[in-house]
Design a protein around this motif. Sequence first.
Motif, mmCIF file in Angstrom:
data_model
loop_
_atom_site.group_PDB
_atom_site.id
_atom_site.type_symbol
_atom_site.label_atom_id
_atom_site.label_comp_id
_atom_site.label_asym_id
_atom_site.label_seq_id
_atom_site.Cartn_x
_atom_site.Cartn_y
_atom_site.Cartn_z
ATOM 1 N N GLY A 13 0.845 -1.189 0.000
ATOM 2 C CA GLY A 13 0.000 0.000 0.000
ATOM 3 C C GLY A 13 0.877 1.235 0.000
ATOM 4 O O GLY A 13 2.085 1.160 -0.233
ATOM 5 N N GLU A 14 0.280 2.393 0.263
ATOM 6 C CA GLU A 14 1.028 3.649 0.225
ATOM 7 C C GLU A 14 2.176 3.680 1.241
ATOM 8 O O GLU A 14 3.279 4.122 0.938
ATOM 9 N N LYS A 15 1.914 3.193 2.457
ATOM 10 C CA LYS A 15 2.931 3.210 3.516
ATOM 11 C C LYS A 15 4.127 2.346 3.131
ATOM 12 O O LYS A 15 5.285 2.776 3.194
ATOM 13 N N ARG A 16 3.849 1.100 2.701
ATOM 14 C CA ARG A 16 4.957 0.205 2.337
ATOM 15 C C ARG A 16 5.689 0.714 1.098
ATOM 16 O O ARG A 16 6.912 0.597 0.989
ATOM 17 N N ALA A 17 4.955 1.299 0.166
ATOM 18 C CA ALA A 17 5.587 1.846 -1.042
ATOM 19 C C ALA A 17 6.569 2.947 -0.665
ATOM 20 O O ALA A 17 7.669 3.044 -1.221
ATOM 21 N N LYS A 18 6.186 3.770 0.327
ATOM 22 C CA LYS A 18 7.090 4.840 0.776
ATOM 23 C C LYS A 18 8.332 4.243 1.439
ATOM 24 O O LYS A 18 9.454 4.704 1.206
ATOM 25 N N ASP A 19 8.131 3.200 2.262
ATOM 26 C CA ASP A 19 9.267 2.553 2.923
ATOM 27 C C ASP A 19 10.220 1.936 1.901
ATOM 28 O O ASP A 19 11.438 2.003 2.050
ATOM 29 N N LEU A 20 9.652 1.328 0.855
ATOM 30 C CA LEU A 20 10.487 0.723 -0.195
ATOM 31 C C LEU A 20 11.200 1.814 -1.008
ATOM 32 O O LEU A 20 12.347 1.641 -1.420
ATOM 33 N N ALA A 21 10.494 2.938 -1.217
ATOM 34 C CA ALA A 21 11.107 4.050 -1.963
ATOM 35 C C ALA A 21 12.340 4.574 -1.241
ATOM 36 O O ALA A 21 13.312 5.005 -1.865
ATOM 37 N N ASP A 22 12.313 4.510 0.112
ATOM 38 C CA ASP A 22 13.480 4.934 0.890
ATOM 39 C C ASP A 22 14.701 4.057 0.598
ATOM 40 O O ASP A 22 15.836 4.466 0.821
ATOM 41 N N LEU A 23 14.453 2.832 0.110
ATOM 42 C CA LEU A 23 15.545 1.929 -0.268
ATOM 43 C C LEU A 23 15.898 2.080 -1.753
ATOM 44 O O LEU A 23 16.767 1.383 -2.266
ATOM 45 N N GLY A 24 15.198 2.989 -2.435
ATOM 46 C CA GLY A 24 15.442 3.187 -3.864
ATOM 47 C C GLY A 24 14.626 2.257 -4.737
ATOM 48 O O GLY A 24 14.930 2.056 -5.920
ATOM 49 N N ILE A 25 13.568 1.694 -4.178
ATOM 50 C CA ILE A 25 12.730 0.747 -4.932
ATOM 51 C C ILE A 25 11.358 1.366 -5.156
ATOM 52 O O ILE A 25 10.574 1.533 -4.215
ATOM 53 N N GLU A 26 11.063 1.724 -6.408
ATOM 54 C CA GLU A 26 9.761 2.311 -6.728
ATOM 55 C C GLU A 26 9.044 1.559 -7.829
ATOM 56 O O GLU A 26 7.824 1.637 -7.957
ATOM 57 N N ASN A 131 14.672 -19.299 2.841
ATOM 58 C CA ASN A 131 14.568 -18.198 1.878
ATOM 59 C C ASN A 131 15.211 -18.539 0.546
ATOM 60 O O ASN A 131 15.006 -17.870 -0.441
ATOM 61 N N SER A 132 16.063 -19.526 0.537
ATOM 62 C CA SER A 132 16.845 -19.824 -0.654
ATOM 63 C C SER A 132 16.322 -21.062 -1.354
ATOM 64 O O SER A 132 15.743 -21.950 -0.751
ATOM 65 N N GLU A 133 16.536 -21.073 -2.680
ATOM 66 C CA GLU A 133 16.181 -22.244 -3.470
ATOM 67 C C GLU A 133 17.142 -23.392 -3.162
ATOM 68 O O GLU A 133 16.810 -24.537 -3.294
ATOM 69 N N GLY A 134 18.381 -23.066 -2.824
ATOM 70 C CA GLY A 134 19.379 -24.109 -2.615
ATOM 71 C C GLY A 134 20.157 -23.901 -1.338
ATOM 72 O O GLY A 134 19.584 -23.884 -0.258
ATOM 73 N N ASP A 135 21.481 -23.708 -1.486
ATOM 74 C CA ASP A 135 22.344 -23.636 -0.306
ATOM 75 C C ASP A 135 22.730 -22.209 0.072
ATOM 76 O O ASP A 135 23.656 -21.998 0.833
ATOM 77 N N PHE A 136 22.051 -21.219 -0.507
ATOM 78 C CA PHE A 136 22.391 -19.828 -0.213
ATOM 79 C C PHE A 136 21.163 -19.059 0.262
ATOM 80 O O PHE A 136 20.089 -19.194 -0.308
ATOM 81 N N ALA A 137 21.339 -18.256 1.295
ATOM 82 C CA ALA A 137 20.278 -17.365 1.757
ATOM 83 C C ALA A 137 20.693 -15.941 1.433
ATOM 84 O O ALA A 137 21.735 -15.479 1.880
ATOM 85 N N PRO A 138 19.912 -15.225 0.604
ATOM 86 C CA PRO A 138 20.288 -13.854 0.231
ATOM 87 C C PRO A 138 20.122 -12.897 1.402
ATOM 88 O O PRO A 138 19.155 -12.993 2.161
ATOM 89 N N ILE A 139 21.078 -11.988 1.568
ATOM 90 C CA ILE A 139 21.009 -10.968 2.622
ATOM 91 C C ILE A 139 21.024 -9.600 1.935
ATOM 92 O O ILE A 139 21.948 -9.279 1.191
ATOM 93 N N TYR A 140 19.975 -8.808 2.199
ATOM 94 C CA TYR A 140 19.798 -7.514 1.540
ATOM 95 C C TYR A 140 20.044 -6.359 2.510
ATOM 96 O O TYR A 140 19.892 -6.513 3.717
ATOM 97 N N HIS A 141 20.370 -5.202 1.938
ATOM 98 C CA HIS A 141 20.358 -3.976 2.738
ATOM 99 C C HIS A 141 18.895 -3.625 2.967
ATOM 100 O O HIS A 141 18.139 -3.424 2.000
ATOM 101 N N VAL A 142 18.457 -3.601 4.220
ATOM 102 C CA VAL A 142 17.057 -3.309 4.518
ATOM 103 C C VAL A 142 16.976 -2.194 5.564
ATOM 104 O O VAL A 142 17.991 -1.612 5.938
ATOM 105 N N SER A 143 15.775 -1.914 6.014
ATOM 106 C CA SER A 143 15.570 -0.866 7.017
ATOM 107 C C SER A 143 14.677 -1.415 8.123
ATOM 108 O O SER A 143 14.195 -2.552 8.036
ATOM 109 N N LYS A 144 14.430 -0.605 9.142
ATOM 110 C CA LYS A 144 13.545 -1.044 10.227
ATOM 111 C C LYS A 144 12.146 -1.312 9.693
ATOM 112 O O LYS A 144 11.427 -2.175 10.178
ATOM 113 N N ALA A 145 11.747 -0.537 8.686
ATOM 114 C CA ALA A 145 10.384 -0.649 8.160
ATOM 115 C C ALA A 145 10.225 -1.802 7.167
ATOM 116 O O ALA A 145 9.124 -2.308 6.963
#
Length: 675
Positions: A13-26, A131-145
Amino acid sequence: MLQQSIQVLSGVGEKRAKDLADLGIETIEQLLSYYPFRYDDIQERQLSEIQDQEKVTIKGVVVSPAVVSRFGYKKSRLQFRMMQNHDVFSVSFFNQPYLKDKVEVSEDIAVYGKWDAKKKSLLGMKILGSNSEGDFAPIYHVSKAVRQATLITLIRQAFDAYGAEIEENLPLSLIEKYRLLSRKEAMYAMHFPTDRKQHHQAKRRVVFEEFFLFQMRIQGLKKAEKAEVNGLAVLYDVDRLKEFTRSLPFELTHAQKRVTNEICHDLRSPKHMQRLLQGDVGSGKTVVAAIALYATVTAGFQGALMVPTEILAQQHMESLNQLFDPTKVCVALLTGSTKTKERREILEALANGEIDIIVGTHALIQEGVDFANLGLVITDEQHRFGVNQRRVLREKGLQPDVLFMTATPIPRTLAITAYGEMDVSIIDEMPAGRIPVETRWIQPPQLNQVLEWTYKELNAGHQMYVICPLIEESEMLDVQNAVSIYEELKEFFAPKFEVSLLHGKMKNSEKDEIMEAFKNNESQVLVSTTVIEVGVNVPNATMMLIIDADRFGLAQLHQLRGRVGRGAEASYCVLVANPKNDTGKERMKIMTETTNGFVVSEKDLELRGPGEVFGFRQSGLPEFSAGDLVADAHILEVARDEAQNVWQMEQWQILPEYAALATYLDQESENQFFD
């Protein structure tokens, strides 16, 4: 479809979209290309092969309920038991009681933590889940939100709904030549690799694509510059230029001759010159600049030399007047300190063509400064200009040719990215007879011995710089440090030698006075907090003492060292430092082993990374999402070469194989790299 807002996804929704935009994801595409910065290896390890205290991921079945016990203020321990094959071991998590909900008896889980072989227990750091299809779990730069799990869920959803829309943007010939995965395969495998091999192939493709697309834009910009019809052809007088070169009081080095020819070739061409002249401290860039300016004047044009500070402008003015002494070239100086009446006269003479060459600060390109016929602009030490800033500079006046000079050796990979739209000339040879500066590294307790030795050097008529520790958090602390060192040295060298102090809180006029006094040997020791201006020339200064040298980067130390060794006498740079880590010790060691600025800058890049060395914001250097300018330098070079090959093809944009690439570049033409 990939350019749609992420709000088309379920749960955004609008709130999550704003939080994702803070990570550069629009958009959907930005989400799909938001790659992990690392992966946890969750490959199953047998307990029998794990070393004591090793950080490892263990998969197994939960065989006892998770129990949370609390102790102290807000402290807790979560404990449960797991079984791998028939081996049972305990798992503990401290201060993460909320993990209890993720632990269910009889369920398979993977826990990352530190193994204690004696206690047969795992001190848990995180539960990796599946979280992973195989033997790797991806770790992302995230935020509190936005949490890891949320991001991964959205990425999966986006792939399920829009994965089929991912189109290829590289020509088939390049994909086959370098055996690259398709764009769709690579993007998916970056998030959900099944094994190391697949991850390696995915990253290889993504890094190449990122570098190649960037280089396509840079090389396109370069070609557009070259094709400009309103470039100047500076048809200089060859005979007069040869006569001027012969009149110089020294023989040019082979490197100086080579770069002079490159610049003169550009001047004669009707295409617009955009050239970067790199040369280590003392390699003779000023003479090359003087030759280029003289050539411009013989063709009936004016030249401008811009420098960052007034003291450097004054110094360049003096150097040019000496070099042009046998000629009738008129050189003028314009800085912020130029008096109103004199300024008016200079501007008038500049506008009517009486002045051939003007030297000054960047105020030269401001409004009100008009040229009769500007043909060449040279900027010295403006190595922090970004692509757009350079474009603005070019658009001043009637498209004069532009030569940028820097004594800051730029590592090859940074030059390719930050200055990719320019031609580069390098003076890689020092004038004959120049004695390399001897660099020594000492521990703080040895400082008194060194001061005794410097006293003898000062007695021999020489001068010394003392650079104070750099405390990034506080300029006031810098000043306090400098003042206390100044007081100590003043007492130590009194009454025989004069000690002066320079720091960032002083007015420019005060700084200029102090530097002028030092240049005239009215003070013998100069204590400074600020980096002594690049290019400041005091040949009589043969000693450089840098306190807490480990606080400076390698490139900074090399620039500081370049302030000495400018005369015929042997010169010394003493680094006073007690580094606390291996990187600091390595920096000191490198400084004592080489005086080659290009070697130093490459090492600096390896040790500190491009962000630290260059400063992304100031330089216009892009931040790549997957590519690393140090680790992936070879891919950057290949991508640059391939981009050049494409731009050498006539109208490549209309060839069927390159249609997708041309479309993609058009869509991305407002790319962040050119902000």
